[in-house]
Enzyme design. Structure first.
Site, mmCIF file in Angstrom:
data_model
loop_
_atom_site.group_PDB
_atom_site.id
_atom_site.type_symbol
_atom_site.label_atom_id
_atom_site.label_comp_id
_atom_site.label_asym_id
_atom_site.label_seq_id
_atom_site.Cartn_x
_atom_site.Cartn_y
_atom_site.Cartn_z
ATOM 1 N N GLY A 11 -22.563 2.727 17.374
ATOM 2 C CA GLY A 11 -22.525 4.216 16.720
ATOM 3 C C GLY A 11 -22.465 5.461 17.347
ATOM 4 O O GLY A 11 -22.934 6.398 16.856
ATOM 5 N N ILE A 91 -10.301 -5.992 10.743
ATOM 6 C CA ILE A 91 -9.053 -5.484 10.390
ATOM 7 C C ILE A 91 -8.838 -5.568 8.996
ATOM 8 O O ILE A 91 -9.439 -6.586 8.109
ATOM 9 C CB ILE A 91 -7.839 -6.732 10.762
ATOM 10 C CG1 ILE A 91 -7.770 -6.706 12.213
ATOM 11 C CG2 ILE A 91 -6.482 -6.626 10.203
ATOM 12 C CD1 ILE A 91 -7.050 -7.859 12.777
ATOM 13 N N ASN A 106 -9.090 6.593 12.010
ATOM 14 C CA ASN A 106 -9.674 5.670 12.785
ATOM 15 C C ASN A 106 -9.692 6.196 14.263
ATOM 16 O O ASN A 106 -8.719 7.117 14.485
ATOM 17 C CB ASN A 106 -8.729 4.209 12.907
ATOM 18 C CG ASN A 106 -9.174 3.262 13.984
ATOM 19 O OD1 ASN A 106 -10.737 3.119 13.819
ATOM 20 N ND2 ASN A 106 -8.576 2.576 14.668
ATOM 21 N N HIS A 108 -9.208 4.961 18.047
ATOM 22 C CA HIS A 108 -8.696 3.793 19.014
ATOM 23 C C HIS A 108 -8.930 3.932 20.604
ATOM 24 O O HIS A 108 -8.187 5.118 21.032
ATOM 25 C CB HIS A 108 -7.314 3.382 18.589
ATOM 26 C CG HIS A 108 -7.071 1.932 19.455
ATOM 27 N ND1 HIS A 108 -7.401 0.826 18.942
ATOM 28 C CD2 HIS A 108 -6.163 1.723 20.313
ATOM 29 C CE1 HIS A 108 -6.926 -0.298 19.905
ATOM 30 N NE2 HIS A 108 -6.056 0.429 20.800
ATOM 31 N N THR A 140 -2.791 3.104 8.353
ATOM 32 C CA THR A 140 -1.841 2.759 7.565
ATOM 33 C C THR A 140 -1.867 1.156 7.311
ATOM 34 O O THR A 140 -2.724 0.465 8.129
ATOM 35 C CB THR A 140 -0.404 3.156 7.695
ATOM 36 O OG1 THR A 140 0.073 2.642 8.970
ATOM 37 C CG2 THR A 140 -0.098 4.618 7.605
ATOM 38 N N GLU A 142 -0.302 -0.981 9.008
ATOM 39 C CA GLU A 142 -0.063 -1.528 10.410
ATOM 40 C C GLU A 142 -1.289 -1.397 11.213
ATOM 41 O O GLU A 142 -1.700 -0.048 11.507
ATOM 42 C CB GLU A 142 1.366 -0.873 11.028
ATOM 43 C CG GLU A 142 1.850 -1.780 12.349
ATOM 44 C CD GLU A 142 2.696 -0.749 12.893
ATOM 45 O OE1 GLU A 142 3.145 -0.980 14.090
ATOM 46 O OE2 GLU A 142 3.568 -0.020 12.193
ATOM 47 N N LEU A 143 -1.750 -2.245 11.973
ATOM 48 C CA LEU A 143 -2.605 -2.341 12.716
ATOM 49 C C LEU A 143 -2.690 -1.361 14.142
ATOM 50 O O LEU A 143 -1.891 -1.559 14.560
ATOM 51 C CB LEU A 143 -3.227 -3.820 13.370
ATOM 52 C CG LEU A 143 -4.369 -4.066 14.265
ATOM 53 C CD1 LEU A 143 -5.863 -3.600 13.764
ATOM 54 C CD2 LEU A 143 -4.507 -5.336 15.153
HETATM 55 C C1 GRF Z 1 -15.304 3.094 20.527
HETATM 56 O O1 GRF Z 1 -14.884 3.229 21.995
HETATM 57 C C2 GRF Z 1 -14.224 2.896 19.692
HETATM 58 O O2 GRF Z 1 -12.911 3.601 20.246
HETATM 59 C C3 GRF Z 1 -13.989 1.526 19.347
HETATM 60 O O3 GRF Z 1 -15.178 0.863 19.547
HETATM 61 C C4 GRF Z 1 -16.024 1.852 20.150
HETATM 62 C C5 GRF Z 1 -17.196 2.179 19.204
HETATM 63 O O4 GRF Z 1 -17.930 2.790 19.928
HETATM 64 N N1 GRF Z 1 -12.865 1.292 18.488
HETATM 65 P P1 GRF Z 1 -19.345 3.404 18.954
HETATM 66 O O5 GRF Z 1 -19.938 2.237 18.189
HETATM 67 O O6 GRF Z 1 -18.927 4.601 18.211
HETATM 68 O O7 GRF Z 1 -20.373 3.634 20.115
#
Ligand code: GRF
Length: 213
Positions: A11, A91, A106, A108, A140, A142-143
């Site tokens: 988090g 997912i 999101n 990524h 959306t 699509e992953l």
């Molecule tokens: C982040 O690097 C995010 O991009 C990825 O998971 C990680 C989450 O980290 N999908 P945190 O739980 O916010 O520390």
């Protein structure tokens, strides 16, 4: 505006949102934090900040759709305007995505469209890339495929490992994610069909470069 933040792990992105709301950098309220894992470290961060923290354990459901329906129901009473996926490692199906389309973001850890899915930093290292980074995008069906809003580039240095890269990329994540949420809160950022618009202009395919301008 009211936000929900969905997590699975430590988090640190959630913490960036808590801090941004506290300083007023992001004029919004985190109404609820939901984790699919009972042991997610981020749950303690939420409780520390007096934010309702809810566990919807995916192991309690026999299909992704049933889990997603439970998530929809957990969110409903909070009437949030924006849902933030912050290290949420499930997912999602249209059962969750459709009712939240256009208000679901999101982050990524790659420069999308490169490396959707898992192990992004190792894949960037294995490919000999000079840069990697993080992308905030609308979700959306699509992953990791919804329209990007912002990306931040991070140079790959000699001796980098997946862990060292993840650390540097996360520092950038913590800055760009609340920024994007703020654009949404200000009404400047919208999803129209498959396109992300900022101030009525269609965003470039990789989103805005966080370091430009
Ligand atoms: C982040 O690097 C995010 O991009 C990825 O998971 C990680 C989450 O980290 N999908 P945190 O739980 O916010 O520390």
């Amino acid at each position: 505006m009211k936000l929900a933040i969905l997590i699975s792990g430590s988090g640190s992105n959630l913490q960036a949102f808590i801090d941004a709301c506290e300083t007023g950098e992001l004029p919004a309220e985190i109404a609820v934090v939901i984790s699919n894992r009972p042991d997610a470290g981020g749950l303690a961060r939420a409780r520390q900040a007096s934010i309702p923290a809810v566990v919807v354990n995916h192991r309690d459901f026999s299909s992704r759709e049933e889990f997603d329906q439970a998530l929809v129901e957990a969110l409903e009473p909070h009437r949030v305007d924006l849902v933030i996926l912050a290290g949420f490692m499930r997912i999602l199906t249209p059962v969750f995505i459709a009712p939240h389309r256009g208000r679901l973001l999101n982050i990524h850890p790659s420069l999308l469209p490169k490396y959707p899915g898992l192990n992004t930093h190792q894949r960037a290292l294995d490919a000999g890339d000079s840069h990697t980074g993080a992308t905030v995008h609308f979700v959306t069906e699509e992953l990791d495929g919804g329209p990007p809003v912002v990306h931040a580039r991070v140079a790959i240095e000699d001796g980098d490992t997946a862990e060292s890269l993840a650390g540097r990329v996360q520092q950038r994540e913590h800055r760009i994610y609340p920024l994007v949420a703020n654009w949404f809160v200000e009404g400047r950022l919208v999803l129209e069909g498959e396109q992300a618009l900022l101030d009525d202009a269609v965003l470039p395919p990789c989103g805005v470069d966080a370091d430009a301008g």
